[in-house]
Design a protein around this motif. Structure first.
Motif, PDB file in Angstrom:
ATOM      1  N   UNK A 178       0.966  -1.405  -0.121  1.00 38.66           N
ATOM      2  CA  UNK A 178      -0.229  -0.224  -0.028  1.00 38.66           C
ATOM      3  C   UNK A 178       0.665   1.522  -0.077  1.00 38.66           C
ATOM      4  N   UNK A 179       2.417   1.370   0.392  1.00 40.66           N
ATOM      5  CA  UNK A 179       2.524   2.603   0.413  1.00 40.66           C
ATOM      6  C   UNK A 179       3.667   2.515  -0.573  1.00 40.66           C
ATOM      7  N   UNK A 180       4.208   1.150  -0.692  1.00 41.18           N
ATOM      8  CA  UNK A 180       4.807   1.826  -2.536  1.00 41.18           C
ATOM      9  C   UNK A 180       3.458   2.178  -3.582  1.00 41.18           C
ATOM     10  N   UNK A 181       2.404   1.432  -3.214  1.00 37.96           N
ATOM     11  CA  UNK A 181       1.829   2.044  -4.515  1.00 37.96           C
ATOM     12  C   UNK A 181       1.051   3.804  -4.393  1.00 37.96           C
ATOM     13  N   UNK A 182       1.267   4.463  -2.400  1.00 44.00           N
ATOM     14  CA  UNK A 182       1.131   5.255  -2.570  1.00 44.00           C
ATOM     15  C   UNK A 182       2.587   5.944  -3.082  1.00 44.00           C
ATOM     16  N   UNK A 183       3.337   5.753  -3.059  1.00 45.94           N
ATOM     17  CA  UNK A 183       5.004   6.530  -3.333  1.00 45.94           C
ATOM     18  C   UNK A 183       4.228   6.579  -5.241  1.00 45.94           C
ATOM     19  N   UNK A 184       4.030   5.616  -5.317  1.00 43.08           N
ATOM     20  CA  UNK A 184       3.379   5.425  -7.027  1.00 43.08           C
ATOM     21  C   UNK A 184       2.803   5.852  -7.518  1.00 43.08           C
ATOM     22  N   UNK A 185       1.701   6.319  -6.692  1.00 46.22           N
ATOM     23  CA  UNK A 185       1.158   7.501  -7.433  1.00 46.22           C
ATOM     24  C   UNK A 185       1.231   8.572  -8.010  1.00 46.22           C
ATOM     25  N   UNK A 186       1.929   9.316  -6.457  1.00 35.89           N
ATOM     26  CA  UNK A 186       2.628  10.508  -6.776  1.00 35.89           C
ATOM     27  C   UNK A 186       3.871  11.269  -7.863  1.00 35.89           C
ATOM     28  N   UNK A 187       3.673   9.606  -8.203  1.00 34.77           N
ATOM     29  CA  UNK A 187       4.844  10.304  -9.761  1.00 34.77           C
ATOM     30  C   UNK A 187       4.158   9.012 -10.666  1.00 34.77           C
ATOM     31  N   UNK A 188       2.997   9.417 -10.611  1.00 35.40           N
ATOM     32  CA  UNK A 188       2.718   8.952 -12.388  1.00 35.40           C
ATOM     33  C   UNK A 188       2.105  10.221 -13.293  1.00 35.40           C
ATOM     34  N   UNK A 189       3.084   9.942 -14.200  1.00 38.15           N
ATOM     35  CA  UNK A 189       3.039  11.442 -15.172  1.00 38.15           C
ATOM     36  C   UNK A 189       1.140  10.698 -16.065  1.00 38.15           C
ATOM     37  N   UNK A 190       1.238  11.290 -16.620  1.00 36.31           N
ATOM     38  CA  UNK A 190       0.022  10.943 -18.120  1.00 36.31           C
ATOM     39  C   UNK A 190       0.092  10.315 -18.722  1.00 36.31           C
ATOM     40  N   UNK A 191       2.164  10.176 -19.533  1.00 36.39           N
ATOM     41  CA  UNK A 191       1.994   8.794 -20.375  1.00 36.39           C
ATOM     42  C   UNK A 191       2.206   6.692 -19.310  1.00 36.39           C
ATOM     43  N   UNK A 192       2.465   7.123 -18.449  1.00 39.25           N
ATOM     44  CA  UNK A 192       2.231   6.133 -17.419  1.00 39.25           C
ATOM     45  C   UNK A 192       1.259   5.643 -16.351  1.00 39.25           C
ATOM     46  N   UNK A 193       1.084   3.941 -16.595  1.00 45.09           N
ATOM     47  CA  UNK A 193      -0.227   3.620 -15.090  1.00 45.09           C
ATOM     48  C   UNK A 193       0.107   2.864 -14.612  1.00 45.09           C
ATOM     49  N   UNK A 194      -0.322   2.342 -13.757  1.00 43.82           N
ATOM     50  CA  UNK A 194      -0.271   0.495 -12.687  1.00 43.82           C
ATOM     51  C   UNK A 194      -1.268   0.400 -13.311  1.00 43.82           C
ATOM     52  N   UNK A 195      -0.842  -1.041 -13.232  1.00 49.30           N
ATOM     53  CA  UNK A 195      -1.286  -2.201 -13.686  1.00 49.30           C
ATOM     54  C   UNK A 195      -1.677  -3.060 -12.585  1.00 49.30           C
ATOM     55  N   UNK A 196      -2.433  -3.482 -12.052  1.00 51.83           N
ATOM     56  CA  UNK A 196      -2.903  -4.595 -10.522  1.00 51.83           C
ATOM     57  C   UNK A 196      -2.968  -5.827 -11.627  1.00 51.83           C
ATOM     58  N   UNK A 197      -2.697  -7.055 -10.955  1.00 52.82           N
ATOM     59  CA  UNK A 197      -3.524  -8.421 -11.358  1.00 52.82           C
ATOM     60  C   UNK A 197      -3.498  -9.044  -9.948  1.00 52.82           C
ATOM     61  N   UNK A 198      -4.887  -9.696  -9.677  1.00 54.15           N
ATOM     62  CA  UNK A 198      -5.008  -9.851  -7.973  1.00 54.15           C
ATOM     63  C   UNK A 198      -5.345 -10.952  -7.848  1.00 54.15           C
ATOM     64  N   UNK A 199      -4.455 -12.127  -7.638  1.00 52.87           N
ATOM     65  CA  UNK A 199      -3.978 -13.383  -7.660  1.00 52.87           C
ATOM     66  C   UNK A 199      -4.901 -14.529  -6.833  1.00 52.87           C
ATOM     67  N   UNK A 200      -5.493 -15.313  -7.037  1.00 50.63           N
ATOM     68  CA  UNK A 200      -6.720 -16.087  -6.250  1.00 50.63           C
ATOM     69  C   UNK A 200      -6.328 -17.600  -7.129  1.00 50.63           C
ATOM     70  N   UNK A 201      -5.446 -18.318  -5.694  1.00 48.84           N
ATOM     71  CA  UNK A 201      -4.884 -19.915  -6.026  1.00 48.84           C
ATOM     72  C   UNK A 201      -6.192 -20.699  -6.033  1.00 48.84           C
ATOM     73  N   UNK A 202      -6.963 -21.051  -6.785  1.00 50.37           N
ATOM     74  CA  UNK A 202      -7.732 -22.222  -6.951  1.00 50.37           C
ATOM     75  C   UNK A 202      -7.496 -23.451  -6.063  1.00 50.37           C
ATOM     76  N   UNK A 203      -8.365 -23.521  -5.301  1.00 45.85           N
ATOM     77  CA  UNK A 203      -8.939 -24.795  -4.690  1.00 45.85           C
ATOM     78  C   UNK A 203      -7.621 -25.223  -3.545  1.00 45.85           C
ATOM     79  N   UNK A 204      -7.140 -23.932  -2.620  1.00 42.86           N
ATOM     80  CA  UNK A 204      -5.529 -24.303  -2.070  1.00 42.86           C
ATOM     81  C   UNK A 204      -5.993 -24.672  -0.559  1.00 42.86           C
TER      82      UNK A 204
END
Length: 423
Positions: A178-204
């Motif tokens: 969360x801290x890392x994302x907040x830091x990246x949010x502050x430094x985002x430029x119009x030509x960049x973005x963050x992509x989030x891949x939320x992973x859940x392992x099936x039947x773990x």
């Protein structure tokens, strides 16, 4: 951050406390004819007064600390020369304060410089045997303070690591990402973005139930290493600017990539990530081939908060799990609207349960023109619940854990109707 604030408070308190003895010494030495010492004390008093006033008004700056160190250190050297052993006694608390308010190595350097200078000043008034004795006790004070400070620093780093890293896998936990994302949010430029891949392992859970938690833990570590390797690969091959991975729950992970809007293919990368997870692994000579569901979201909407961005990816992953196994789902406007409606329905259900506003309709059940029972249909006149109907809000009630409370209301009202019928 808290350590710095405490350190600053110590400096400011020392400034105010330090003015009392300097003022006393100035008065004392001027009264008894020691004008040289009186002027020295007065100069230090003025320095301290300036530091204290500016620190309170404008906040503590780095030059305040340097001035305070200079004033205290020079004062100890001068009093060591003027009062020999009676002056050097102030060196001991000075050394301790230096270790409390500076980094360990810097405190060591300052302590050594002022200790050598003070011992040299004492040597003009005392025999060499006394100076050697003082140097031994001062050296012991410096060594003990140094070792204690190093131990504190080691424990502090350990606590920081435990607070920011997942205890099992060693990768980031939810707090640190969360801290890392907040830091990246502050430094985002119009030509960049963050992509989030939320992973859940099936039947773990089945892995833990079948092979035990020890094997399950080893499997989670292996998955973590796979995700770290994946980030390194996309950084090299796909011009990803930055990236990190976190274990946010038992078998749930999140990969976040900072990418260029023009040169990055979100869907292609999601498919590669899923293939990476699907690769077979051997744990304790047992072959595992895992499936996973991945929810994807981006920061195209700059109004998003870091927590909302993670939540969007989480909701997309949940949608993927509902539609099957080993799937990828993207957060979009349609899913966003569904979540808004779902939240409205949950609020309306809570309100309806609280005031018991549900009512029942009875649908007769016939067998060969003979009524053999009734089917109970639940209804509600709430505007939102009426708009969507029980086909929509009953599954949501089950998902939100509200269905048992609704069941109780239905049973209570049904028995009341039966009681009325037989009276």
């Amino acid at each position: 951050m808290a350590t710095n604030k405490n350190s600053n408070r110590v400096y400011i308190i020392l400034m105010f406390l330090g003015m009392v003895p300097w003022a006393s010494y100035t008065y004392y030495h001027s009264m008894y004819g020691a004008s040289e010492m009186a002027w020295f004390c007065l100069i230090n008093l003025i320095f301290l007064l300036y530091c204290a006033i500016t620190a309170v008004r404008y906040g503590l700056k780095s030059y305040h600390k340097k001035l305070l160190t200079y004033i205290l250190g020079l004062g100890i050297i001068y009093t060591s020369y003027y009062f020999d052993v009676r002056g050097i006694v102030y060196l001991y608390p000075f050394i301790i304060v230096m270790y409390y308010t500076n980094t360990t190595n810097k405190a060591l350097l300052i302590s050594l410089i002022f200790a050598i200078a003070s011992l040299y000043a004492v040597s003009f008034q005392q025999v060499i045997r006394v100076v050697i004795g003082l140097s031994i006790s001062i050296s012991i004070t410096i060594i003990i303070s140094y070792l204690y400070s190093k131990n504190l620093k080691r424990n502090e780093l350990k606590l920081i690591k435990e607070a920011n890293k997942d205890y099992l896998t060693g990768i980031n936990n939810r707090r640190s990402i969360t801290f890392w994302i907040k830091h990246q949010f502050k430094n985002l430029e119009p030509t960049t973005q963050l992509v989030f891949y939320y992973i859940d392992i099936d039947n773990f859970k089945r892995v833990n139930d079948t092979y035990g938690h020890t094997v399950g833990d080893l499997l989670l570590k292996e998955i973590s290493q796979k995700l770290i390797t994946f980030i390194d690969e996309v950084k090299t091959n796909k011009n990803v600017l930055d990236g990190t991975v976190s274990r946010v729950a038992g078998d749930e992970f999140i990969v976040v990539l900072k990418v260029s809007n023009n040169n990055f293919h979100i869907t292609e990368t999601a498919n590669e990530l899923l293939k990476k997870i699907n690769l077979s692994m051997y744990i304790e000579r047992v072959k595992f081939k895992l499936d996973a569901c991945i929810g994807v979201s981006t920061t195209n909407d700059l109004k998003l908060t870091p927590l909302q961005a993670i939540s969007d990816a989480d909701q997309a992953m949940f949608k993927a799990k509902k539609t099957g196994k080993n799937r990828i789902e993207f957060f979009n406007e349609k899913l966003s609207n569904e979540l808004v409606v779902k939240n409205e329905i949950i609020i309306a259900l809570d309100r309806a349960i609280e005031i018991k506003s549900f009512f029942l309709n009875f649908m007769p059940i016939y067998n060969s023109n003979e009524m053999i029972g009734v089917e109970i249909l639940i209804r509600n006149d709430d505007e939102i619940l009426k708009k969507h109907g029980p086909d929509k809000y009953i599954p949501i009630a089950e998902e939100a854990g509200l269905i048992s409370r609704i069941d109780f209301i239905v049973i209570e009202k049904a028995f009341n109707e039966i009681k009325k019928y037989y009276q």
